[in-house]
Design a protein around this motif. Sequence first.
Motif, PDB file in Angstrom:
ATOM      1  N   SER A   1       0.825  -1.211   0.000  1.00  0.00           N
ATOM      2  CA  SER A   1       0.000   0.000   0.000  1.00  0.00           C
ATOM      3  C   SER A   1       0.858   1.259   0.000  1.00  0.00           C
ATOM      4  O   SER A   1       0.549   2.240  -0.681  1.00  0.00           O
ATOM      5  N   LEU A   2       1.946   1.242   0.759  1.00  0.00           N
ATOM      6  CA  LEU A   2       2.837   2.397   0.794  1.00  0.00           C
ATOM      7  C   LEU A   2       3.529   2.602  -0.550  1.00  0.00           C
ATOM      8  O   LEU A   2       3.699   3.741  -1.006  1.00  0.00           O
ATOM      9  N   VAL A   3       3.915   1.515  -1.183  1.00  0.00           N
ATOM     10  CA  VAL A   3       4.533   1.617  -2.516  1.00  0.00           C
ATOM     11  C   VAL A   3       3.542   2.196  -3.518  1.00  0.00           C
ATOM     12  O   VAL A   3       3.871   3.113  -4.290  1.00  0.00           O
ATOM     13  N   PHE A   4       2.322   1.671  -3.507  1.00  0.00           N
ATOM     14  CA  PHE A   4       1.293   2.187  -4.418  1.00  0.00           C
ATOM     15  C   PHE A   4       1.043   3.676  -4.167  1.00  0.00           C
ATOM     16  O   PHE A   4       0.899   4.462  -5.103  1.00  0.00           O
ATOM     17  N   THR A   5       0.984   4.048  -2.894  1.00  0.00           N
ATOM     18  CA  THR A   5       0.734   5.446  -2.534  1.00  0.00           C
ATOM     19  C   THR A   5       1.851   6.356  -3.030  1.00  0.00           C
ATOM     20  O   THR A   5       1.599   7.428  -3.595  1.00  0.00           O
ATOM     21  N   GLY A   6       3.095   5.933  -2.818  1.00  0.00           N
ATOM     22  CA  GLY A   6       4.238   6.731  -3.260  1.00  0.00           C
ATOM     23  C   GLY A   6       4.247   6.952  -4.756  1.00  0.00           C
ATOM     24  O   GLY A   6       4.469   8.066  -5.245  1.00  0.00           O
ATOM     25  N   ILE A   7       3.998   5.883  -5.509  1.00  0.00           N
ATOM     26  CA  ILE A   7       3.996   5.991  -6.973  1.00  0.00           C
ATOM     27  C   ILE A   7       2.841   6.860  -7.450  1.00  0.00           C
ATOM     28  O   ILE A   7       3.008   7.751  -8.293  1.00  0.00           O
ATOM     29  N   PHE A   8       1.661   6.612  -6.920  1.00  0.00           N
ATOM     30  CA  PHE A   8       0.448   7.322  -7.362  1.00  0.00           C
ATOM     31  C   PHE A   8       0.577   8.820  -7.100  1.00  0.00           C
ATOM     32  O   PHE A   8       0.280   9.644  -7.976  1.00  0.00           O
ATOM     33  N   THR A   9       1.012   9.183  -5.902  1.00  0.00           N
ATOM     34  CA  THR A   9       1.091  10.610  -5.558  1.00  0.00           C
ATOM     35  C   THR A   9       2.216  11.315  -6.312  1.00  0.00           C
ATOM     36  O   THR A   9       2.099  12.503  -6.642  1.00  0.00           O
ATOM     37  N   THR A  10       3.306  10.599  -6.602  1.00  0.00           N
ATOM     38  CA  THR A  10       4.391  11.195  -7.382  1.00  0.00           C
ATOM     39  C   THR A  10       3.945  11.492  -8.807  1.00  0.00           C
ATOM     40  O   THR A  10       4.206  12.578  -9.345  1.00  0.00           O
ATOM     41  N   VAL A  11       3.250  10.538  -9.411  1.00  0.00           N
ATOM     42  CA  VAL A  11       2.734  10.746 -10.766  1.00  0.00           C
ATOM     43  C   VAL A  11       1.741  11.907 -10.787  1.00  0.00           C
ATOM     44  O   VAL A  11       1.754  12.741 -11.698  1.00  0.00           O
ATOM     45  N   PHE A  12       0.909  11.975  -9.755  1.00  0.00           N
ATOM     46  CA  PHE A  12      -0.067  13.070  -9.691  1.00  0.00           C
ATOM     47  C   PHE A  12       0.636  14.422  -9.595  1.00  0.00           C
ATOM     48  O   PHE A  12       0.286  15.370 -10.305  1.00  0.00           O
ATOM     49  N   ALA A  13       1.631  14.525  -8.706  1.00  0.00           N
ATOM     50  CA  ALA A  13       2.331  15.800  -8.522  1.00  0.00           C
ATOM     51  C   ALA A  13       3.025  16.244  -9.809  1.00  0.00           C
ATOM     52  O   ALA A  13       2.972  17.426 -10.183  1.00  0.00           O
ATOM     53  N   ILE A  14       3.668  15.311 -10.491  1.00  0.00           N
ATOM     54  CA  ILE A  14       4.355  15.641 -11.747  1.00  0.00           C
ATOM     55  C   ILE A  14       3.354  16.073 -12.818  1.00  0.00           C
ATOM     56  O   ILE A  14       3.600  17.011 -13.585  1.00  0.00           O
ATOM     57  N   SER A  15       2.201  15.402 -12.837  1.00  0.00           N
ATOM     58  CA  SER A  15       1.193  15.686 -13.858  1.00  0.00           C
ATOM     59  C   SER A  15       0.527  17.045 -13.660  1.00  0.00           C
ATOM     60  O   SER A  15       0.244  17.758 -14.634  1.00  0.00           O
ATOM     61  N   VAL A  16       0.276  17.411 -12.418  1.00  0.00           N
ATOM     62  CA  VAL A  16      -0.485  18.632 -12.145  1.00  0.00           C
ATOM     63  C   VAL A  16       0.392  19.881 -12.194  1.00  0.00           C
ATOM     64  O   VAL A  16      -0.111  20.983 -12.456  1.00  0.00           O
ATOM     65  N   TYR A  17       1.690  19.728 -11.978  1.00  0.00           N
ATOM     66  CA  TYR A  17       2.586  20.881 -11.863  1.00  0.00           C
ATOM     67  C   TYR A  17       2.506  21.848 -13.056  1.00  0.00           C
ATOM     68  O   TYR A  17       2.404  23.070 -12.852  1.00  0.00           O
ATOM     69  N   PRO A  18       2.550  21.359 -14.305  1.00  0.00           N
ATOM     70  CA  PRO A  18       2.523  22.296 -15.445  1.00  0.00           C
ATOM     71  C   PRO A  18       1.197  23.050 -15.586  1.00  0.00           C
ATOM     72  O   PRO A  18       1.149  24.076 -16.277  1.00  0.00           O
TER      73      PRO A  18
END
Length: 450
Positions: free
Chosen positions: A103-120
């Motif tokens: 669950s922690l691995v999934f959370t880390g990956i999911f939130t990282t992808v979200f942060a990178i995607s929303v930044y621009p």
Amino acid sequence: MTTKIAENKQAAFTTGSTMRHVIVMTSTASVGLVSIFFVDLLNLFYISWLGDQALTAAIGYASTVMFFSLSICIGLMIATSALVGRAIGKGEADRAKILATSSLVFTGIFTTVFAISVYPFLPWFLSTLGARGETFDHALGFMRIVVPSIPFMGLGMCFGGLLRAKGDAKRSMFVTLSGGVTALVLDPIFIFGFDLGITGAAITVFIVRIVLVVIGYWGAQGVHKMLGRYDRPAALRQMRPFFTIAIPAIITQLATPFGNAYVTQAIAEFGDSAVAGWAIIGRILPVAFGTLFALSGAVGPILSQNFGAALFSRVNQTLKDAMVFTMIYGLVVWALLALFSPWIVSMFSATSEAASLVQLFCTLVAGSFLFNGALFVANASFNNLGFPLYATFFNWGRATLGVIPFVMIGKAYGAEGVLMGWGLGAVIFGVSGAITAFYVTKKLGNNVQT
């Protein structure tokens, strides 16, 4: 069944008073959760001292966008807590470790992808909400620092969820309480000491989220050894059950910031003073009613452990106790807000439209959280008892049918009308959600008996 429960000493919530479990878990979780919101309150409080209404409004716009990331993290935390809580309730300690790590691995990956995607897209989000000029620039600068910290927030919250699933309410509280203490110390240093203003507030938020992860890891692994070695094949097997809960929970949680974004956009038509008032309300609300926000997460492990142990009478009693707690707490806080409303207005140096909105919220609109709280509890039961789509339906119903038409009508009466419309929709969906939750728990118990 009785023998199995007696042997399973890890399932702390399958015995004893359900009301006591609700009170203990909620009170400790609320201290932690309120400390997260307290960070935001401190930021706005100190920023208001700078005497620039554009800065206060900027925090309001930025927070509306950041609410989306918080909602995603809450959804991931719900999935983590629900799955691990069920495994502990069934006495499956080894599986609980696999679930916790995955669950922690999934959370880390999911939130990282979200942060990178929303930044621009940050400038687009802010301009869509109605931010303009100097206010836009301040909000964008704040978010460009805070958005990269989203993965730390997600992991920190999931560590807290793991500790609640284990039944360790105290250390779960320490996770988020540590963030509040850190903000209390660092906010004035960065905002005033280093003369960084709103940039200093953003840096504090980033540091606080790192602290959440450090303290959370210490509690979950350092104390309870809840994590196992990462096993990729095992993680892949757990991906489907995790996201079966997480995706509907995230979609459910996203409803609230969607509704708030619509309200922000409507209030923005009445100027920066109105947005500043809405920003102040957005900080007062989670601190004052943080216990009800915490209740929805705290009651989850109690429901999931008893659900995993097939103790459906305790599941139903937990739901009843949580609803009673919600009503009593909501009435007390509403009365206190109304009593101290003049002091709250002056504390944030609110004037003009901002002062009117804050006063209206404290004296009248805050009462709607009796019904919002009931909906929170109902959604917790849906997410932890295998009906996550029900929570999705009710939350999105509240955020759309319970917001848009009421706000559209209220807008004709100014910013105060917008605020009134926003509060009114909670009544319908709070009542209907509570009724449905009791129906679901009763049906589960009847199915077992037949």
